[in-house]
Every structure is written in structure tokens, then in C-alpha cells.
Enzyme design. Structure first.
Site, PDB file in Angstrom:
ATOM      1  N   TRP A  73       0.857  -1.124  -0.071  1.00  0.00           N
ATOM      2  CA  TRP A  73       0.016  -0.157   0.020  1.00  0.00           C
ATOM      3  C   TRP A  73       1.021   1.324  -0.094  1.00  0.00           C
ATOM      4  CZ3 TRP A  73       0.673   3.457   3.898  1.00  0.00           C
ATOM      5  CH2 TRP A  73       1.559   2.812   5.162  1.00  0.00           C
ATOM      6  N   GLU A 118       7.295   7.697  14.321  1.00  0.00           N
ATOM      7  CA  GLU A 118       7.433   6.941  13.078  1.00  0.00           C
ATOM      8  C   GLU A 118       8.279   7.967  12.124  1.00  0.00           C
ATOM      9  OE1 GLU A 118       6.713   4.334  11.969  1.00  0.00           O
ATOM     10  OE2 GLU A 118       5.052   3.486  13.313  1.00  0.00           O
ATOM     11  N   GLU A 156       8.785   1.092   6.381  1.00  0.00           N
ATOM     12  CA  GLU A 156       8.578   2.167   7.677  1.00  0.00           C
ATOM     13  C   GLU A 156       8.173   3.555   6.958  1.00  0.00           C
ATOM     14  OE1 GLU A 156       8.095   1.778  10.703  1.00  0.00           O
ATOM     15  OE2 GLU A 156       8.310  -0.465  11.059  1.00  0.00           O
ATOM     16  N   HIS A 159       4.642   4.841   6.916  1.00  0.00           N
ATOM     17  CA  HIS A 159       3.931   4.961   8.121  1.00  0.00           C
ATOM     18  C   HIS A 159       3.684   6.536   8.426  1.00  0.00           C
ATOM     19  CE1 HIS A 159       5.086   0.649   9.382  1.00  0.00           C
ATOM     20  NE2 HIS A 159       4.288   0.670   8.230  1.00  0.00           N
ATOM     21  N   GLU A 209       9.050  -3.393  17.361  1.00  0.00           N
ATOM     22  CA  GLU A 209       7.867  -3.731  16.609  1.00  0.00           C
ATOM     23  C   GLU A 209       6.618  -4.152  17.147  1.00  0.00           C
ATOM     24  OE1 GLU A 209       8.285  -2.481  13.675  1.00  0.00           O
ATOM     25  OE2 GLU A 209      10.235  -2.660  12.759  1.00  0.00           O
ATOM     26  N   THR A 212       4.754  -1.367  18.733  1.00  0.00           N
ATOM     27  CA  THR A 212       4.216  -0.541  17.628  1.00  0.00           C
ATOM     28  C   THR A 212       3.104  -1.208  17.092  1.00  0.00           C
ATOM     29  OG1 THR A 212       6.120  -1.088  15.935  1.00  0.00           O
ATOM     30  CG2 THR A 212       6.085   0.952  17.207  1.00  0.00           C
ATOM     31  N   ASP A 241       1.682  -3.921   9.070  1.00  0.00           N
ATOM     32  CA  ASP A 241       3.352  -3.902   8.579  1.00  0.00           C
ATOM     33  C   ASP A 241       4.140  -4.249   9.741  1.00  0.00           C
ATOM     34  OD1 ASP A 241       2.821  -3.032   6.072  1.00  0.00           O
ATOM     35  OD2 ASP A 241       3.620  -1.195   6.286  1.00  0.00           O
ATOM     36  N   GLU A 242       3.833  -3.704  11.181  1.00  0.00           N
ATOM     37  CA  GLU A 242       4.582  -3.762  12.301  1.00  0.00           C
ATOM     38  C   GLU A 242       4.684  -5.468  12.899  1.00  0.00           C
ATOM     39  OE1 GLU A 242       6.286  -1.277  12.615  1.00  0.00           O
ATOM     40  OE2 GLU A 242       5.044   0.795  12.867  1.00  0.00           O
ATOM     41  N   HIS A 245       7.184  -7.105  10.434  1.00  0.00           N
ATOM     42  CA  HIS A 245       8.623  -6.635  10.780  1.00  0.00           C
ATOM     43  C   HIS A 245       8.910  -7.444  12.284  1.00  0.00           C
ATOM     44  CE1 HIS A 245       7.969  -2.765   8.404  1.00  0.00           C
ATOM     45  NE2 HIS A 245       8.186  -3.923   7.763  1.00  0.00           N
TER      46      HIS A 245
HETATM   47 FE   LIG Z   1       6.332   1.941  11.592  1.00  0.00          FE
HETATM   48 FE   LIG Z   2       8.072  -0.676  13.030  1.00  0.00          FE
END
Ligand SMILES: [Fe+2]
Ligand SMILES: [Fe+2]
Length: 378
Positions: A73, A118, A156, A159, A209, A212, A241-242, A245
Site C-alpha cells: 500500500w 514514526e 516504514e 507510516h 516492533e 508499535t 506492517d509492524e 516486521h
Molecule cells: Fe512503523
Molecule cells: Fe516498526
């Protein structure tokens, strides 16, 4: 509630005056002090070969956790389309402002704090590139550790971009103060106590991670409850996403526990003894020297990131890494194991006491420059 946060967000900071000179004089009024930086390069040099020998493993197990750009995205997917006609674009912006109008000011304090965290991404890429044996030696190295770090940074980077633009369009925050805070924060850097040591670094990023992931998940929930499903989707998408990760960093530590159980176990204990400091712990807006503590207190009160979450993350990692079950450790390794595996209940007990103490205290508030100096309970 602020006192209850000492545990997870703001461990006692030992002043280290000689390090003050690291800040250019123009960047400081009275920002937070540093606390860890006396130890550097704590991984014995002979262990660098472990990370070299794990390169093929990282290629096959870590790099696949990245998403190709054409399947990712982008911030513009969630934002009013500026190439639309004037009317259409204005309608979309108006709808965005209408959706955010019912969210409380305290929500924006937390969302801004998360966005600023971020946005200090240059600091985190720098931090990872301080780690011996895995740093990007050229800036475009094809070593899988370096490839991961660059692509992780690139993922990242979306974000902060998305949250910042959304906040800007909402009209609910003082963007100039938000931008100043970002500038101060990137100038200050961070002090996580990772000592150029990739064992410590990857324990830190595993924890971070997940933290977050938890916090963006909670801002998503609150946005939904507050009547903004688009913002909820934004925060939820960032959270996923976090999570991906987190999975990568957790796998790296899991592998280190397999190839060097004593080294990895003592690294987990070392980071937990220091307490995991949030990456934006040096945040400052030029006005409030306790900005990070105040932001953390609001995050705690709203349930976005709490001392309980800190203990939950620790328990999750203990379980995920099967730390209780690791056998054949040296004396030092066993001590570390005992410390880590017994820590979560101790944290919860301390937290309960802190909550009890906080209940007896007068409620206090703080002014946040990010929301035009309005008062928010902390
Ligand atoms: Fe992030
Ligand atoms: Fe992150």
C-alpha cells in the site's frame, strides 16, 4: 497516572553531562538527557562470523518477509486524491475533517506522538547501521542484513508519511509544533543501549516492533469507536506492517538462540535489565522538558500503550522464544534465563503498586503544544 509509567516508558535517567556536547547548542533548551552510551562494541569481534555465516539463512528466511513494492500500500491510497477536480477533492477533505471532528483532543496527542515516533525513521536506520556484523557497509550493500534494513526502512517510511498527511488535513493539530518536535527528535537521536551489538539490537527491535503493533492496533480501535473508519483502517494497516516486521526480528533472535543460546539469552536479559526504552524517548518540542513522559501518560490512560502491554510483550517473547525450555546453558546463561523468565510478574506487581499510588494522587494535566496548548489529563 504519570508515576505508574515510570516502569515501562521512562526508566530513571542518569544524567551524563559529558554527552551534552553531542547536541548542537541551537537544538537544545532542556531536552531529556542520555543514559546508556558509555559501552560500545560489546559483542566480541570473533562473533561477527556468526552473522556472516547466517547470511544464506537470512536470505531464505528474513528477506521473504518483505513485501514487493508493487504489492505494498502507499499513503496516497488512503488520502483525498489531489488530482481530482477541485470540487471532488474539497469534498473528500471535508469528509475527512468531518470524520475526525468527534475524536477527542487526547486521541490526537497519542496519534501525534505515534506519528512523530514514526517520523524519526532516519534515527532508526542509523541505529541499526551501528550494529557490528550486520550494518550496511556501502549504503547499497547486497549483504542480506543490509538489504533487509534498507527495505524495512522503505516500508516504514510510509507510516509517518501517511499519518502526517492525515493529521495535516484534519486541521486538529498544530503542524508547526509537530514538525518542530520531529526536527528536535531527529537531531537528538536515540539511546537504546544496544552497544553496537546485534544481539542487543535485534532483541530491541523485536520488542519495539511488537510495541508499535500493539499501539497502532489500539489507535485503530479508538478511531473506529470515535467515528473515523478510514483512520481506523490506516492505523490497522500500519499495525499489520509492524506485525510482519516483528516476525522478522523475532525470527532472527530465535535463530541466535539456536546457534548461540548463552549469547542470545544474556542479550535478552541485558536489554530487559536496562528496560526497553521507546525510540522517541528524547522527544522535545522546545517547550515541555517532560513531553515524552506526558505523551506516555496519555497513551497509558487511553490504553494505547500501557505498562501491562510492556509485561504482555515480554511474556509473549518468552513464550515465542521458548526461553523457559532452553537447556544446557552456562552459569551466566542460566542466571539470565532465571531473571528474564521471572520478570513479568514482578513488573505487574510494581505496576499495581504504582496504580494504587497514582489513585491517591491529585489528577494532573499537561498542556500539549501539538494541540494548541490545550490541557489534557496525564
Ligand atoms: Fe512503523
Ligand atoms: Fe516498526
Amino acid at each position: 497516572m504519570q508515576s505508574s509509567l515510570v516502569l515501562s516508558f521512562s526508566p530513571p535517567i542518569k544524567p551524563t553531562p559529558p554527552l551534552r556536547h553531542l547536541h548542537p547548542p541551537s537544538a537544545i533548551a532542556s531536552p531529556p538527557l542520555l543514559r546508556h552510551q558509555s559501552t560500545t562494541h560489546s559483542m566480541p569481534p570473533e562473533k561477527t562470523h556468526i552473522f556472516k555465516s547466517l547470511q544464506p539463512w537470512a536470505t531464505h528466511n528474513i528477506l521473504p518477509l518483505l513485501k514487493p513494492v508493487d504489492r505494498c500500500w502507499q499513503p496516497s491510497d488512503f488520502l483525498p486524491v489531489s488530482s481530482n477536480s477541485d470540487d471532488h477533492f474539497s469534498d473528500e477533505v471535508r469528509a475527512l475533517r468531518h470524520r475526525t471532528s468527534n475524536l477527542p483532543d487526547e486521541y490526537f496527542v497519542v496519534l501525534v506522538g505515534d506519528m512523530i515516533t514514526e517520523d524519526a525513521l532516519p534515527t532508526y536506520q542509523t541505529m541499526i547501521n551501528t550494529l557490528d556484523g550486520v550494518r550496511d557497509e556501502t549504503g547499497a550493500s547486497v549483504d542480506p542484513w543490509a538489504m533487509w534494513t534498507r527495505a524495512w526502512t522503505a516500508e516504514e517510511n510510509r507510516h509517518g508519511d501517511l499519518l502526517r498527511t492525515y493529521l495535516y488535513l484534519s486541521g486538529r493539530v498544530d503542524m508547526n509544533m509537530v514538525e518542530r518536535t520531529v526536527q528536535y527528535l531527529i537531531s537528538s537521536g536515540m539511546d537504546p543501549g544496544t552497544e553496537n551489538n546485534p544481539y542487543l539490537g535485534f532483541v530491541y527491535t523485536s520488542f519495539q516492533e511488537r510495541a508499535t503493533f500493539v499501539s497502532h492496533g489500539n489507535t485503530a480501535r479508538l478511531a473506529k469507536e470515535g467515528g473515523d473508519p478510514v483512520l481506523a483502517r490506516i492505523c490497522g494497516t500500519i499495525a499489520s506492517d509492524e506485525k510482519r516486521h516483528e516476525n522478522a526480528y523475532v525470527k532472527i533472535v530465535e535463530k541466535l538462540l539456536e546457534v548461540d543460546p548463552n549469547g542470545a539469552m544474556t542479550a535478552v536479559a541485558d536489554m530487559m535489565r536496562k528496560k526497553i526504552t521507546m525510540p522517541a524517548h528524547l522527544m522535545y518540542d522546545g517547550q515541555d522538558p517532560s513531553l515524552f513522559e506526558h505523551f506516555s501518560a496519555v497513551a497509558q490512560r487511553l490504553g494505547v500503550y500501557t505498562a501491562d502491554d510492556y509485561a504482555d510483550i515480554l511474556e509473549y517473547l518468552i513464550e515465542r522464544w521458548r526461553l523457559k525450555k532452553i537447556e544446557g546453558l552456562s552459569g551466566e546463561g542460566r542466571n539470565a534465563q532465571e531473571f528474564v523468565c521471572g520478570l513479568a510478574p514482578r513488573i505487574r506487581k510494581l505496576q499495581e503498586r504504582a496504580v494504587e499510588r497514582a489513585k491517591k494522587m491529585e489528577p494532573t494535566s499537561a498542556k500539549f503544544s501539538w494541540i494548541f496548548n490545550k490541557d489534557v489529563m496525564v
